[in-house]
Design a protein around this motif. Structure first.
Motif, PDB file in Angstrom:
ATOM      1  N   SER A 176     -69.053 -15.977  22.926  1.00  0.00           N
ATOM      2  CA  SER A 176     -68.803 -17.032  23.911  1.00  0.00           C
ATOM      3  C   SER A 176     -69.976 -18.007  24.028  1.00  0.00           C
ATOM      4  O   SER A 176     -69.947 -18.909  24.852  1.00  0.00           O
ATOM      5  CB  SER A 176     -68.484 -16.422  25.280  1.00  0.00           C
ATOM      6  N   GLY A 177     -71.015 -17.853  23.196  1.00  0.00           N
ATOM      7  CA  GLY A 177     -72.104 -18.825  23.157  1.00  0.00           C
ATOM      8  C   GLY A 177     -73.313 -18.506  24.012  1.00  0.00           C
ATOM      9  O   GLY A 177     -74.218 -19.325  24.128  1.00  0.00           O
ATOM     10  N   ARG A 178     -73.371 -17.331  24.621  1.00  0.00           N
ATOM     11  CA  ARG A 178     -74.545 -16.969  25.430  1.00  0.00           C
ATOM     12  C   ARG A 178     -75.638 -16.416  24.519  1.00  0.00           C
ATOM     13  O   ARG A 178     -75.383 -15.543  23.689  1.00  0.00           O
ATOM     14  CB  ARG A 178     -74.157 -15.946  26.489  1.00  0.00           C
ATOM     15  N   PRO A 179     -76.872 -16.902  24.649  1.00  0.00           N
ATOM     16  CA  PRO A 179     -77.941 -16.487  23.737  1.00  0.00           C
ATOM     17  C   PRO A 179     -78.385 -15.041  23.972  1.00  0.00           C
ATOM     18  O   PRO A 179     -78.444 -14.575  25.107  1.00  0.00           O
ATOM     19  CB  PRO A 179     -79.074 -17.464  24.055  1.00  0.00           C
ATOM     20  N   PHE A 180     -78.694 -14.359  22.873  1.00  0.00           N
ATOM     21  CA  PHE A 180     -79.253 -13.015  22.979  1.00  0.00           C
ATOM     22  C   PHE A 180     -80.677 -13.100  23.494  1.00  0.00           C
ATOM     23  O   PHE A 180     -81.447 -13.974  23.086  1.00  0.00           O
ATOM     24  CB  PHE A 180     -79.284 -12.324  21.613  1.00  0.00           C
ATOM     25  N   VAL A 181     -81.033 -12.193  24.381  1.00  0.00           N
ATOM     26  CA  VAL A 181     -82.409 -12.102  24.877  1.00  0.00           C
ATOM     27  C   VAL A 181     -83.079 -10.822  24.395  1.00  0.00           C
ATOM     28  O   VAL A 181     -84.288 -10.664  24.510  1.00  0.00           O
ATOM     29  CB  VAL A 181     -82.476 -12.159  26.425  1.00  0.00           C
ATOM     30  N   ARG A 182     -82.273  -9.922  23.832  1.00  0.00           N
ATOM     31  CA  ARG A 182     -82.797  -8.619  23.430  1.00  0.00           C
ATOM     32  C   ARG A 182     -81.940  -8.080  22.281  1.00  0.00           C
ATOM     33  O   ARG A 182     -80.737  -8.281  22.247  1.00  0.00           O
ATOM     34  CB  ARG A 182     -82.741  -7.667  24.620  1.00  0.00           C
ATOM     35  N   CYS A 183     -82.608  -7.381  21.357  1.00  0.00           N
ATOM     36  CA  CYS A 183     -81.916  -6.692  20.269  1.00  0.00           C
ATOM     37  C   CYS A 183     -81.988  -5.193  20.532  1.00  0.00           C
ATOM     38  O   CYS A 183     -83.002  -4.696  21.029  1.00  0.00           O
ATOM     39  CB  CYS A 183     -82.572  -6.988  18.923  1.00  0.00           C
ATOM     40  N   CYS A 184     -80.923  -4.488  20.202  1.00  0.00           N
ATOM     41  CA  CYS A 184     -80.856  -3.045  20.440  1.00  0.00           C
ATOM     42  C   CYS A 184     -80.314  -2.333  19.212  1.00  0.00           C
ATOM     43  O   CYS A 184     -79.545  -2.908  18.449  1.00  0.00           O
ATOM     44  CB  CYS A 184     -79.914  -2.723  21.595  1.00  0.00           C
ATOM     45  N   SER A 185     -80.706  -1.088  19.069  1.00  0.00           N
ATOM     46  CA  SER A 185     -80.032  -0.208  18.116  1.00  0.00           C
ATOM     47  C   SER A 185     -79.890   1.154  18.775  1.00  0.00           C
ATOM     48  O   SER A 185     -80.726   1.554  19.599  1.00  0.00           O
ATOM     49  CB  SER A 185     -80.788  -0.118  16.792  1.00  0.00           C
ATOM     50  N   PHE A 186     -78.805   1.832  18.419  1.00  0.00           N
ATOM     51  CA  PHE A 186     -78.478   3.117  19.032  1.00  0.00           C
ATOM     52  C   PHE A 186     -78.124   4.123  17.958  1.00  0.00           C
ATOM     53  O   PHE A 186     -77.562   3.758  16.919  1.00  0.00           O
ATOM     54  CB  PHE A 186     -77.272   2.966  19.971  1.00  0.00           C
ATOM     55  N   VAL A 187     -78.425   5.379  18.218  1.00  0.00           N
ATOM     56  CA  VAL A 187     -77.949   6.479  17.382  1.00  0.00           C
ATOM     57  C   VAL A 187     -77.153   7.409  18.286  1.00  0.00           C
ATOM     58  O   VAL A 187     -77.446   7.537  19.477  1.00  0.00           O
ATOM     59  CB  VAL A 187     -79.105   7.232  16.684  1.00  0.00           C
ATOM     60  N   TYR A 188     -76.121   8.015  17.724  1.00  0.00           N
ATOM     61  CA  TYR A 188     -75.271   8.917  18.505  1.00  0.00           C
ATOM     62  C   TYR A 188     -74.472   9.790  17.543  1.00  0.00           C
ATOM     63  O   TYR A 188     -74.474   9.572  16.326  1.00  0.00           O
ATOM     64  CB  TYR A 188     -74.332   8.130  19.424  1.00  0.00           C
ATOM     65  N   LEU A 189     -73.812  10.777  18.091  1.00  0.00           N
ATOM     66  CA  LEU A 189     -72.901  11.615  17.319  1.00  0.00           C
ATOM     67  C   LEU A 189     -71.483  11.146  17.585  1.00  0.00           C
ATOM     68  O   LEU A 189     -71.099  10.938  18.736  1.00  0.00           O
ATOM     69  CB  LEU A 189     -73.042  13.087  17.713  1.00  0.00           C
TER      70      LEU A 189
END
Length: 185
Positions: A77-90
């Motif tokens: 929708s055009g809102r800028p990212f302020v943070r990058c994330c990565s996740f690990v899970y099962l």
């Protein structure tokens, strides 16, 4: 325009058009216009693509990608990212899985909690033993190929969906060499 409702995100911004009061016809202006933010946002890896996804570049802004991931700066929708994330899970089969996203507000832990709730409706999509692996605010800081903070096992360097867009891989050491210089007889 607001209606009472229950549940998260049930009051979405309307996509209805204004009505011209003289002609009583719809105009081309939205009742609630949504404009893309001018800030460029933090560039984040988003993915990985599903192997069955035939056109993952549809989700990549400006066709920016690396490996089997989009490199986006904004939400759809055009809102800028302020943070990058990565996740690990099962996942449901108890296999290690990874997810890389950019977020426009809040924290990676908050995003992960909402993501877990959104996929918990089925045993086949539910996740457990989840962990925020990367929480950063610099361009491409959630690099999935990073040995320490990424998830190299999900990286596909030449995904089949975009292999025709990538330069040929040449092993220059394996190319035949001439014993003579090209101009010698």
């Amino acid at each position: 325009m607001m209606e009472d409702c229950e549940g998260e995100y049930c009051n979405e911004i309307t996509t209805e058009f204004e009505v011209d009061t003289k002609t009583l016809t719809f105009t081309d202006e939205y009742v609630c216009p949504i404009y893309e933010a001018e800030e460029k946002g933090v560039e984040c890896f988003v993915g990985p693509w599903l192997d069955a996804d035939e056109s993952p570049l549809d989700d990549c802004q400006d066709d920016a990608f690396e490996y089997n991931f989009c490199k986006n700066r904004k939400t759809k929708s055009g809102r800028p990212f302020v943070r990058c994330c990565s996740f690990v899970y099962l996942n449901y089969a108890m296999d290690d899985s990874c997810l890389f996203v950019g977020i426009e507000e809040g924290t990676c832990a908050g995003y992960l909690a909402k993501y877990k709730a959104s996929v918990s409706g089925s045993i086949y999509t539910a996740i457990n033993t989840e962990l925020v692996n990367q929480n950063c605010e610099a361009d491409s800081c959630n690099d999935p190929a990073n040995e320490e903070t990424g998830c190299p096992s999900v990286v596909v360097e030449r995904p089949w969906q975009v292999v025709d867009l990538l330069p040929e891989d040449l092993d220059r050491d394996a190319l035949p060499t001439n014993a003579k210089k090209p101009c010698e007889r």
